[in-house]
Scaffold this motif. Structure first.
Motif, mmCIF file in Angstrom:
data_model
loop_
_atom_site.group_PDB
_atom_site.id
_atom_site.type_symbol
_atom_site.label_atom_id
_atom_site.label_comp_id
_atom_site.label_asym_id
_atom_site.label_seq_id
_atom_site.Cartn_x
_atom_site.Cartn_y
_atom_site.Cartn_z
ATOM 1 N N GLY A 16 -0.806 45.419 37.269
ATOM 2 C CA GLY A 16 -0.496 45.733 38.667
ATOM 3 C C GLY A 16 0.501 46.858 38.892
ATOM 4 N N ILE A 17 1.516 46.571 39.690
ATOM 5 C CA ILE A 17 2.527 47.572 40.065
ATOM 6 C C ILE A 17 3.230 48.116 38.820
ATOM 7 C CG2 ILE A 17 4.736 47.902 41.276
ATOM 8 C CD1 ILE A 17 3.852 45.642 43.220
ATOM 9 N N ASP A 62 10.534 37.482 28.075
ATOM 10 C CA ASP A 62 10.443 36.585 29.234
ATOM 11 C C ASP A 62 11.705 36.830 30.055
ATOM 12 O OD1 ASP A 62 10.617 34.508 31.028
ATOM 13 O OD2 ASP A 62 10.049 32.947 29.592
ATOM 14 N N VAL A 63 11.552 37.407 31.246
ATOM 15 C CA VAL A 63 12.740 37.805 32.024
ATOM 16 C C VAL A 63 13.565 36.615 32.513
ATOM 17 C CG1 VAL A 63 11.753 40.022 32.760
ATOM 18 C CG2 VAL A 63 11.490 37.997 34.235
ATOM 19 N N ASN A 89 10.632 44.214 37.962
ATOM 20 C CA ASN A 89 9.400 44.069 38.746
ATOM 21 C C ASN A 89 8.599 42.817 38.421
ATOM 22 O OD1 ASN A 89 6.910 45.197 40.199
ATOM 23 N ND2 ASN A 89 6.208 45.044 38.071
ATOM 24 N N ALA A 90 8.850 42.196 37.265
ATOM 25 C CA ALA A 90 8.055 41.025 36.877
ATOM 26 C C ALA A 90 8.196 39.926 37.924
ATOM 27 C CB ALA A 90 8.511 40.505 35.518
ATOM 28 N N GLY A 91 7.099 39.257 38.196
ATOM 29 C CA GLY A 91 7.153 38.169 39.168
ATOM 30 C C GLY A 91 5.940 37.272 39.028
ATOM 31 N N THR A 141 11.837 44.369 42.619
ATOM 32 C CA THR A 141 10.670 44.116 43.466
ATOM 33 C C THR A 141 10.850 42.808 44.221
ATOM 34 O OG1 THR A 141 9.264 45.291 41.891
ATOM 35 C CG2 THR A 141 8.159 43.970 43.566
ATOM 36 N N SER A 143 9.468 41.448 48.330
ATOM 37 C CA SER A 143 8.176 41.346 49.014
ATOM 38 C C SER A 143 8.429 41.354 50.511
ATOM 39 C CB SER A 143 7.487 40.036 48.643
ATOM 40 O OG SER A 143 6.393 39.793 49.516
ATOM 41 N N TYR A 157 8.060 31.009 46.469
ATOM 42 C CA TYR A 157 7.923 32.463 46.321
ATOM 43 C C TYR A 157 8.763 33.183 47.381
ATOM 44 C CZ TYR A 157 5.602 37.019 45.789
ATOM 45 O OH TYR A 157 5.341 38.358 45.575
ATOM 46 N N LYS A 161 12.082 35.655 46.783
ATOM 47 C CA LYS A 161 12.137 37.058 47.184
ATOM 48 C C LYS A 161 13.299 37.305 48.159
ATOM 49 C CE LYS A 161 8.734 38.430 44.645
ATOM 50 N NZ LYS A 161 8.990 39.292 43.466
ATOM 51 N N GLY A 188 3.918 45.108 50.819
ATOM 52 C CA GLY A 188 3.092 44.244 51.658
ATOM 53 C C GLY A 188 1.987 43.656 50.799
ATOM 54 N N PRO A 189 1.007 43.014 51.420
ATOM 55 C CA PRO A 189 -0.086 42.418 50.641
ATOM 56 C C PRO A 189 -0.911 43.496 49.926
ATOM 57 C CG PRO A 189 -0.066 41.618 52.920
ATOM 58 C CD PRO A 189 0.868 42.778 52.868
ATOM 59 N N LEU A 190 -1.101 43.301 48.636
ATOM 60 C CA LEU A 190 -1.811 44.296 47.821
ATOM 61 C C LEU A 190 -3.120 43.728 47.285
ATOM 62 C CD1 LEU A 190 1.168 45.591 45.651
ATOM 63 C CD2 LEU A 190 0.419 46.422 47.888
ATOM 64 N N MET A 194 -2.894 39.306 41.360
ATOM 65 C CA MET A 194 -1.937 38.272 41.774
ATOM 66 C C MET A 194 -2.276 37.726 43.159
ATOM 67 S SD MET A 194 2.129 38.631 42.475
ATOM 68 C CE MET A 194 2.885 38.117 40.971
ATOM 69 N N LEU A 195 -2.452 38.616 44.123
ATOM 70 C CA LEU A 195 -2.672 38.148 45.497
ATOM 71 C C LEU A 195 -4.108 37.672 45.709
ATOM 72 C CD1 LEU A 195 -1.205 37.745 48.185
ATOM 73 C CD2 LEU A 195 -2.178 39.903 48.931
#
Ligand code: NAD
Length: 257
Positions: A16-17, A62-63, A89-91, A141, A143, A157, A161, A188-190, A194-195
């Motif tokens: 992703g991102i 593993d963050v 950015n990991a989530g 990151t 949201s 979630y 955030k 926003g929604p991507l 994930m989404l």
């Protein structure tokens, strides 16, 4: 090139991102340290960067674990000599995340551990490295759900955030005189895996789309472009911001047809 000679660590770089940002940042001259829980996915990202003519290395971490975050920063410095940009950015977005009654404790804990504690740990070990480099930029990151209630409930979630936004603001103030900028990136929604996994029916997708003035989901590469700006010196007077990249969703009351 907008990131020439900068060493950038990106978590969640396997997808992703994070993957799009790795490719874009490397194209702009950065050396990218691609970090992910999924080491194979991070290696794939590195291979794509190399194929594109860029420079990168890979680290599995593993963050949500302090030892891993300490090790990923040490790896960046020992391999590339410095760290200039940290992109936390990991989530995770877990399918059992729901309203307060239906969400179980394990879902809450895992979400908070990765999304909120992971950002804290990245900063805990990353900030000393940025200091050693004479300053730098941190991008966390978050949201759009951190600034408004979402139509589909996912309380863990959203709370995680919100924590990222508050943490970012405070760190920005604490480190403002050290040439360390800290900004939250709020996509926003991507149209990412994930989404789309979460909005797994057309009805659910339409329920989200109706709120987006642009009438479409965003792309990971559009968020990467904003991250590039925050990472580069072009955003030199921007710190503590909630940087929204959301197709107008947070500006909307009702969406025109
Ligand atoms: P993605 O699922 O495509 O990528 C997330 C990456 O993080 C994966 O490669 C995964 O392996 C990695 N990861 C998960 N847990 C980890 C851990 N404990 N340690 C290290 N790496 C881990 O998702 P994405 O859409 O690219 O999301 C990236 C960020 O953007 C996340 O923080 C997400 O919450 C946020 N975001 C996404 C959307 C969206 O619509 N997709 C919207 C707003 C915010």
């Amino acid at each position: 090139m907008r990131l020439a000679e900068k060493v950038v660590l990106i978590t969640g770089a396997g997808s992703g991102i994070g993957r799009e940002s790795s490719l874009l940042f490397a194209r702009e001259g950065a050396t990218v340290v691609a970090v992910d829980l999924n080491g194979d996915a991070a290696s794939e990202t590195s291979a794509l960067v190399s194929k594109d003519g860029g420079a990168s290395s890979t680290f599995q971490a593993d963050v949500s674990r302090a030892a891993d975050c300490e090790a990923m920063v040490a790896f960046a410095e020992s391999t590339h000599g410095r760290l200039d940009v940290l992109f936390n950015n990991a989530g995770v977005m877990i399918s059992s995340d729901d309203d307060a009654m239906a969400t179980d404790e394990a879902t809450w804990d895992l979400t908070m551990n990765v999304n909120a504690k992971g950002v804290f740990l990245g900063c805990k070990y990353g900030i000393p490295a940025l200091r050693r480099a004479g300053g730098g930029s941190i991008i966390n990151t978050a949201s759009f759900v951190a600034v408004m209630g979402a139509a589909t409930p996912q309380v863990a979630y959203t709370a995680s955030k919100g924590a990222v936004l508050a943490l970012t603001r405070e760190l920005a103030v604490i480190h403002a005189r050290e040439n360390i900028r800290v900004n939250a990136l709020c996509p926003g929604p991507l149209r990412t895996e994930m989404l789309m996994k979460f909005l797994d029916t057309e009805a659910k997708r339409q329920r989200r789309l109706v709120h987006i003035p642009m009438g479409r989901f965003g792309e990971a590469r559009e968020v990467a472009q904003a991250a590039l700006f925050l990472a580069s010196d072009e955003s030199s007077f921007i710190t503590g911001s909630d940087f929204l990249v959301d197709g107008g969703i947070t500006a909307a009351y009702v969406t025109p047809e």
